[in-house]
Design an enzyme around this catalytic site. Structure first.
Site, PDB file in Angstrom:
ATOM      1  CB  SER A   1      -0.884   0.043   1.247  1.00 32.33           C
ATOM      2  OG  SER A   1      -1.679  -1.099   1.309  1.00 32.33           O
TER       3      SER A   1
ATOM      4  CG  HIS B   1      -5.302  -3.024  -5.791  1.00 34.86           C
ATOM      5  ND1 HIS B   1      -4.364  -3.723  -5.083  1.00 34.86           N
ATOM      6  CD2 HIS B   1      -5.774  -2.083  -4.961  1.00 34.86           C
ATOM      7  CE1 HIS B   1      -4.273  -3.216  -3.871  1.00 34.86           C
ATOM      8  NE2 HIS B   1      -5.127  -2.233  -3.758  1.00 34.86           N
TER       9      HIS B   1
ATOM     10  CG  HIS C   1      -4.022  -9.359   0.033  1.00 36.85           C
ATOM     11  ND1 HIS C   1      -4.240  -8.478  -1.006  1.00 36.85           N
ATOM     12  CD2 HIS C   1      -3.035  -8.826   0.794  1.00 36.85           C
ATOM     13  CE1 HIS C   1      -3.418  -7.448  -0.856  1.00 36.85           C
ATOM     14  NE2 HIS C   1      -2.673  -7.631   0.211  1.00 36.85           N
TER      15      HIS C   1
ATOM     16  CE1 TYR D   1      -8.282  -8.685   1.051  1.00 35.95           C
ATOM     17  CE2 TYR D   1      -6.387  -8.896   2.488  1.00 35.95           C
ATOM     18  CZ  TYR D   1      -7.074  -8.211   1.516  1.00 35.95           C
ATOM     19  OH  TYR D   1      -6.572  -7.040   1.012  1.00 35.95           O
ATOM     20  CD  GLU D   2      -7.447  -9.977  -3.412  1.00 34.11           C
ATOM     21  OE1 GLU D   2      -7.984  -9.699  -4.490  1.00 34.11           O
ATOM     22  OE2 GLU D   2      -6.226  -9.846  -3.194  1.00 34.11           O
TER      23      GLU D   2
ATOM     24  CB  ALA E   1       0.012  -1.224   4.880  1.00 33.69           C
TER      25      ALA E   1
ATOM     26  CG  MET F   1      -4.600  -8.679   6.687  1.00 38.71           C
ATOM     27  SD  MET F   1      -6.156  -7.917   6.176  1.00 38.71           S
ATOM     28  CE  MET F   1      -6.627  -7.049   7.684  1.00 38.71           C
ATOM     29  CB  SER F   2       0.430  -9.408   2.324  1.00 37.55           C
ATOM     30  OG  SER F   2       1.244  -8.370   2.827  1.00 37.55           O
TER      31      SER F   2
ATOM     32  CG  ASN G   1      -3.200   0.453  11.586  1.00 36.90           C
ATOM     33  OD1 ASN G   1      -2.744   0.094  10.489  1.00 36.90           O
ATOM     34  ND2 ASN G   1      -3.673  -0.408  12.474  1.00 36.90           N
TER      35      ASN G   1
ATOM     36  CG  HIS H   1      -8.868   0.103   3.414  1.00 37.84           C
ATOM     37  ND1 HIS H   1      -7.666  -0.567   3.420  1.00 37.84           N
ATOM     38  CD2 HIS H   1      -9.096   0.426   2.117  1.00 37.84           C
ATOM     39  CE1 HIS H   1      -7.196  -0.651   2.175  1.00 37.84           C
ATOM     40  NE2 HIS H   1      -8.043  -0.044   1.370  1.00 37.84           N
TER      41      HIS H   1
HETATM   42  N1  HPA Z   1      -3.984  -5.348  11.045  1.00 40.25           N
HETATM   43  C1  HPA Z   1      -3.822  -6.149   9.971  1.00 40.25           C
HETATM   44  N2  HPA Z   1      -3.384  -5.715   8.801  1.00 40.25           N
HETATM   45  C2  HPA Z   1      -3.089  -4.414   8.690  1.00 40.25           C
HETATM   46  C3  HPA Z   1      -3.244  -3.527   9.753  1.00 40.25           C
HETATM   47  C4  HPA Z   1      -3.706  -4.022  10.998  1.00 40.25           C
HETATM   48  O1  HPA Z   1      -3.860  -3.292  11.998  1.00 40.25           O
HETATM   49  N3  HPA Z   1      -2.862  -2.302   9.312  1.00 40.25           N
HETATM   50  C5  HPA Z   1      -2.492  -2.459   8.007  1.00 40.25           C
HETATM   51  N4  HPA Z   1      -2.627  -3.725   7.631  1.00 40.25           N
END
Ligand code: HPA
Length: 273
Positions: A31, A62, A84, A86-87, A114, A212-213, A236, A248
């Site tokens: 990201s 994307h 990913h 999750y997709e 990210a 998540m990757s 974050n 997001h």
């Molecule tokens: N959790 C999971 N995946 C993420 C996060 C998070 O807080 N921030 C960015 N990707």
């Protein structure tokens, strides 16, 4: 020939039909880093949809393509867009692009992403060099009949992230005077963000950041003997560490804010073989 290797070879052949570019290193853009691809001295582009059987992101807007080009003369393959777990793609598809890069002859891989900060010493906007990873919360991409063309049945994972590439990333950060944190990345399946209780557990387990990757990609790359480096943008603080709800939008805003610094670091890292 094993079914996975056959698929990998076919994808590599589709790319070879489009370009004879020979990348030395590869970079997966997370990201906020998407526009890095435009910095390269361009050589060729191959949209994922032109590669038979290649997974294409379901996230609208994307870009999904390989960009081949030079970083100060160094031939590099850039993945602009990844898929990913999750997709809904099986792990075999999620790591297919990494294996295709290996089949193209890439020797070293830089994975970016990210991530949410679990370690309280991190702050949103920090860049974190991955020194280790926890993959136990996602299925292994190596499950299934082992294919010797890819790597051994029981690969060693005691140094997923290459100490020498890590040293190169630290040196690049130092030259640019960009602070670079370090820590352990933990991969979840997503797509929901974690609960505060899960984050407390991940913290006890030694995770510094969660995302998540990446970890599954790093594992598939190591299986093939590639040297791997990973850098997270802490977008974050993870759930429960900060009291504010996760979104997001916050992730994207921080990634965009840090993008320029992140891109300078990646360039400085890549230009040095
Ligand atoms: N959790 C999971 N995946 C993420 C996060 C998070 O807080 N921030 C960015 N990707």
């Amino acid at each position: 020939m094993g079914a996975v290797w056959e698929r990998v070879k076919r994808c590599a052949e589709d790319i070879r039909r489009a370009t004879d570019f020979q990348p030395e290193a590869a970079l997966v853009l997370g990201s906020g880093l998407g526009s890095f691809a435009e910095k390269l001295e361009p050589a060729a582009q191959v949209p994922y949809r032109d590669i038979a059987g290649f997974p294409v992101s379901t996230v609208p807007g994307h870009a999904g393509r390989f960009v081949f080009g030079y970083v100060e003369g160094r031939p590099v393959a850039v993945m602009q867009g990844r898929v990913h777990y999750y997709e809904g793609y099986p792990m075999e598809d999620v790591v297919l692009p990494i294996r295709v890069l290996g089949a193209l002859g890439v020797k070293e891989l830089l994975l970016t992403n990210a991530a949410g900060g679990v370690d309280k010493s991190l702050s949103p906007g920090d860049l974190m060099l991955l020194t280790g990873q926890i993959t136990s919360f996602v299925p292994s991409p190596l499950i299934g009949p082992n294919e010797d063309q890819l790597g051994p049945r029981f690969p060693d994972m005691s140094a997923v992230y290459s100490p020498s590439l890590g040293a190169r990333a630290r040196a690049a950060a130092q030259r640019l005077d960009i602070p670079l944190q370090e820590g352990t990345y933990l991969q979840t399946t997503g797509p929901s963000y974690e609960t505060p209780e899960e984050i407390r557990m991940f913290s006890l387990l030694g995770a510094s950041a969660v995302g998540m990757s990446t970890a599954c990609e790093a594992m598939a790359a190591r299986h093939m003997g590639l040297e791997v480096c990973g850098i997270s943008c802490i977008t974050n603080m993870a759930a429960g560490i900060s009291q504010s709800p996760l979104s997001h939008q916050e992730v994207q805003e921080t990634a965009d804010r840090v993008a320029e610094r992140f891109q300078r670091l990646v360039w400085e890292y890549l230009r040095q073989a």
